[in-house]
Design a protein around this motif. Sequence first.
Motif, PDB file in Angstrom:
ATOM      1  N   ALA A 140      11.205   8.936  -7.902  1.00 43.36           N
ATOM      2  CA  ALA A 140      11.522   7.669  -7.217  1.00 43.36           C
ATOM      3  C   ALA A 140      13.021   7.579  -6.920  1.00 43.36           C
ATOM      4  N   LEU A 141      13.843   7.987  -7.881  1.00 41.79           N
ATOM      5  CA  LEU A 141      15.293   7.905  -7.672  1.00 41.79           C
ATOM      6  C   LEU A 141      15.757   8.886  -6.606  1.00 41.79           C
ATOM      7  N   SER A 142      15.146  10.054  -6.600  1.00 43.85           N
ATOM      8  CA  SER A 142      15.486  11.028  -5.569  1.00 43.85           C
ATOM      9  C   SER A 142      15.173  10.444  -4.186  1.00 43.85           C
ATOM     10  N   PHE A 143      13.986   9.849  -4.069  1.00 39.72           N
ATOM     11  CA  PHE A 143      13.604   9.258  -2.780  1.00 39.72           C
ATOM     12  C   PHE A 143      14.570   8.133  -2.395  1.00 39.72           C
ATOM     13  N   ARG A 144      14.866   7.276  -3.361  1.00 35.13           N
ATOM     14  CA  ARG A 144      15.724   6.113  -3.055  1.00 35.13           C
ATOM     15  C   ARG A 144      17.119   6.538  -2.616  1.00 35.13           C
ATOM     16  N   HIS A 145      17.604   7.639  -3.206  1.00 37.67           N
ATOM     17  CA  HIS A 145      18.988   8.034  -2.914  1.00 37.67           C
ATOM     18  C   HIS A 145      19.113   9.056  -1.785  1.00 37.67           C
ATOM     19  N   LEU A 146      17.971   9.627  -1.353  1.00 40.12           N
ATOM     20  CA  LEU A 146      18.062  10.649  -0.293  1.00 40.12           C
ATOM     21  C   LEU A 146      17.365  10.257   1.011  1.00 40.12           C
ATOM     22  N   ALA A 197      13.143 -10.508  -9.957  1.00 41.11           N
ATOM     23  CA  ALA A 197      13.559  -9.103  -9.916  1.00 41.11           C
ATOM     24  C   ALA A 197      13.257  -8.488  -8.550  1.00 41.11           C
ATOM     25  N   GLY A 198      12.355  -9.091  -7.809  1.00 39.09           N
ATOM     26  CA  GLY A 198      12.034  -8.584  -6.473  1.00 39.09           C
ATOM     27  C   GLY A 198      11.323  -7.251  -6.493  1.00 39.09           C
ATOM     28  N   THR A 199      10.546  -6.991  -7.541  1.00 41.14           N
ATOM     29  CA  THR A 199       9.791  -5.729  -7.580  1.00 41.14           C
ATOM     30  C   THR A 199       8.305  -6.022  -7.699  1.00 41.14           C
ATOM     31  N   TRP A 200       7.529  -5.077  -7.197  1.00 37.19           N
ATOM     32  CA  TRP A 200       6.066  -5.199  -7.212  1.00 37.19           C
ATOM     33  C   TRP A 200       5.477  -4.011  -7.921  1.00 37.19           C
ATOM     34  N   PRO A 201       4.377  -4.112  -8.571  1.00 37.58           N
ATOM     35  CA  PRO A 201       3.336  -5.118  -8.456  1.00 37.58           C
ATOM     36  C   PRO A 201       3.633  -6.389  -9.248  1.00 37.58           C
ATOM     37  N   LEU A 202       2.932  -7.437  -8.856  1.00 42.93           N
ATOM     38  CA  LEU A 202       2.964  -8.703  -9.587  1.00 42.93           C
ATOM     39  C   LEU A 202       1.536  -9.221  -9.631  1.00 42.93           C
ATOM     40  N   LEU A 203       1.100  -9.558 -10.822  1.00 44.64           N
ATOM     41  CA  LEU A 203      -0.244 -10.127 -10.987  1.00 44.64           C
ATOM     42  C   LEU A 203      -0.099 -11.613 -11.271  1.00 44.64           C
ATOM     43  N   GLU A 204      -0.778 -12.429 -10.463  1.00 45.87           N
ATOM     44  CA  GLU A 204      -0.757 -13.877 -10.710  1.00 45.87           C
ATOM     45  C   GLU A 204      -2.139 -14.296 -11.173  1.00 45.87           C
ATOM     46  N   LEU A 205      -2.191 -14.911 -12.359  1.00 45.65           N
ATOM     47  CA  LEU A 205      -3.475 -15.362 -12.905  1.00 45.65           C
ATOM     48  C   LEU A 205      -3.831 -16.729 -12.318  1.00 45.65           C
ATOM     49  N   ASP A 206      -5.083 -17.138 -12.524  1.00 46.31           N
ATOM     50  CA  ASP A 206      -5.550 -18.390 -11.928  1.00 46.31           C
ATOM     51  C   ASP A 206      -4.787 -19.607 -12.450  1.00 46.31           C
ATOM     52  N   ASP A 207      -4.244 -19.503 -13.681  1.00 49.21           N
ATOM     53  CA  ASP A 207      -3.484 -20.654 -14.201  1.00 49.21           C
ATOM     54  C   ASP A 207      -2.005 -20.585 -13.792  1.00 49.21           C
ATOM     55  N   ILE A 256       9.356  -2.157   2.618  1.00 54.31           N
ATOM     56  CA  ILE A 256      10.262  -1.505   3.570  1.00 54.31           C
ATOM     57  C   ILE A 256      10.786  -2.504   4.612  1.00 54.31           C
ATOM     58  N   LYS A 257      10.023  -3.572   4.839  1.00 52.97           N
ATOM     59  CA  LYS A 257      10.476  -4.610   5.783  1.00 52.97           C
ATOM     60  C   LYS A 257      11.295  -5.691   5.081  1.00 52.97           C
ATOM     61  N   GLY A 258      11.478  -5.537   3.753  1.00 54.08           N
ATOM     62  CA  GLY A 258      12.266  -6.515   3.005  1.00 54.08           C
ATOM     63  C   GLY A 258      11.504  -7.798   2.691  1.00 54.08           C
ATOM     64  N   GLU A 259      10.180  -7.749   2.877  1.00 56.64           N
ATOM     65  CA  GLU A 259       9.398  -8.979   2.655  1.00 56.64           C
ATOM     66  C   GLU A 259       9.422  -9.428   1.193  1.00 56.64           C
ATOM     67  N   THR A 262       0.813  -1.223   0.000  1.00 61.14           N
ATOM     68  CA  THR A 262       0.000   0.000   0.000  1.00 61.14           C
ATOM     69  C   THR A 262       0.847   1.274   0.000  1.00 61.14           C
ATOM     70  N   LEU A 263       2.115   1.183   0.429  1.00 58.47           N
ATOM     71  CA  LEU A 263       2.948   2.389   0.490  1.00 58.47           C
ATOM     72  C   LEU A 263       3.709   2.647  -0.818  1.00 58.47           C
ATOM     73  N   ALA A 264       3.716   1.696  -1.710  1.00 52.55           N
ATOM     74  CA  ALA A 264       4.581   1.805  -2.898  1.00 52.55           C
ATOM     75  C   ALA A 264       3.810   2.369  -4.099  1.00 52.55           C
ATOM     76  N   PRO A 265       4.417   3.273  -4.846  1.00 47.76           N
ATOM     77  CA  PRO A 265       3.671   3.953  -5.902  1.00 47.76           C
ATOM     78  C   PRO A 265       3.342   3.097  -7.134  1.00 47.76           C
ATOM     79  N   ASN A 266       4.183   2.122  -7.482  1.00 47.31           N
ATOM     80  CA  ASN A 266       3.855   1.335  -8.681  1.00 47.31           C
ATOM     81  C   ASN A 266       2.637   0.435  -8.466  1.00 47.31           C
ATOM     82  N   PRO A 267       2.574  -0.314  -7.362  1.00 47.15           N
ATOM     83  CA  PRO A 267       1.343  -1.074  -7.132  1.00 47.15           C
ATOM     84  C   PRO A 267       0.110  -0.161  -7.069  1.00 47.15           C
ATOM     85  N   ARG A 268       0.298   1.041  -6.545  1.00 48.27           N
ATOM     86  CA  ARG A 268      -0.850   1.967  -6.479  1.00 48.27           C
ATOM     87  C   ARG A 268      -1.364   2.319  -7.878  1.00 48.27           C
ATOM     88  N   ARG A 269      -0.454   2.444  -8.824  1.00 47.66           N
ATOM     89  CA  ARG A 269      -0.894   2.735 -10.200  1.00 47.66           C
ATOM     90  C   ARG A 269      -1.859   1.656 -10.687  1.00 47.66           C
TER      91      ARG A 269
END
Length: 202
Positions: free
Chosen positions: A109-115, A49-59, A34-37, A7-14
Amino acid sequence: MKLYDDTLAPNPRRVRIFLAEKGISVPLVQVEIIKGEHKTPEMRALNPAGTWPLLELDDGTRLTETVAICRYFELIQPDPPLMGRTPLEAAQVEMWQRRMEFELFMPIALSFRHLAPPMAKLETQIKDFGLVNKARAEKRLERLNDELAAKPFIAGDSYSIADITAMCAIDFGKYARIPVDDSLTHVKDWYARVSTRPSAKA
Ligand SMILES: N[C@@H](CCC(=O)N[C@@H](CS)C(=O)NCC(=O)O)C(=O)O
């Protein structure tokens, strides 16, 4: 079908906003970045790649990349259109979506990640790189102000995925300490229009 989300991450929010605009409901699985989950072996097996969002279909098919996931939903449910209806509209929306993603969302995003201190556990922080990206985002907001002088939405007359990307970028900019300056009145007016849509709460 399920959407791996934070819920805190901007890409899944899109994706959540895109789905809300379409009136599509997909069960969410929360993974706290943020907890590294997202870097556990179990999650890495789902998405190396360890990035979200990820959509998993029923198959079991898995889709990553925000825009690819959105495109999937656009094609299975074209209404309301968020990626253009005609070939020309689709190209224009794509053009603006890419501009907003590469020229506004990414610098923020890069500004946030680096600052931002909490991001040090996810990023080898380079302060100057963060500052360069902050300045780049601020310049792009100024240009966006000129662009929005003559149209209600980023890609033209209709709300689209380009507005979703830009709004999520600007909201994330609050965490990155990149506010929209009061002098940017066209951006402010546009932001008031898009951020009061019910989908913005998704
Ligand atoms: N290009 C990818 C980027 C996804 C992305 O970077 N997501 C962030 C959350 S907004 C993430 O998962 N970050 C975790 C990390 O970098 O460790 C997309 O558009 O989906």
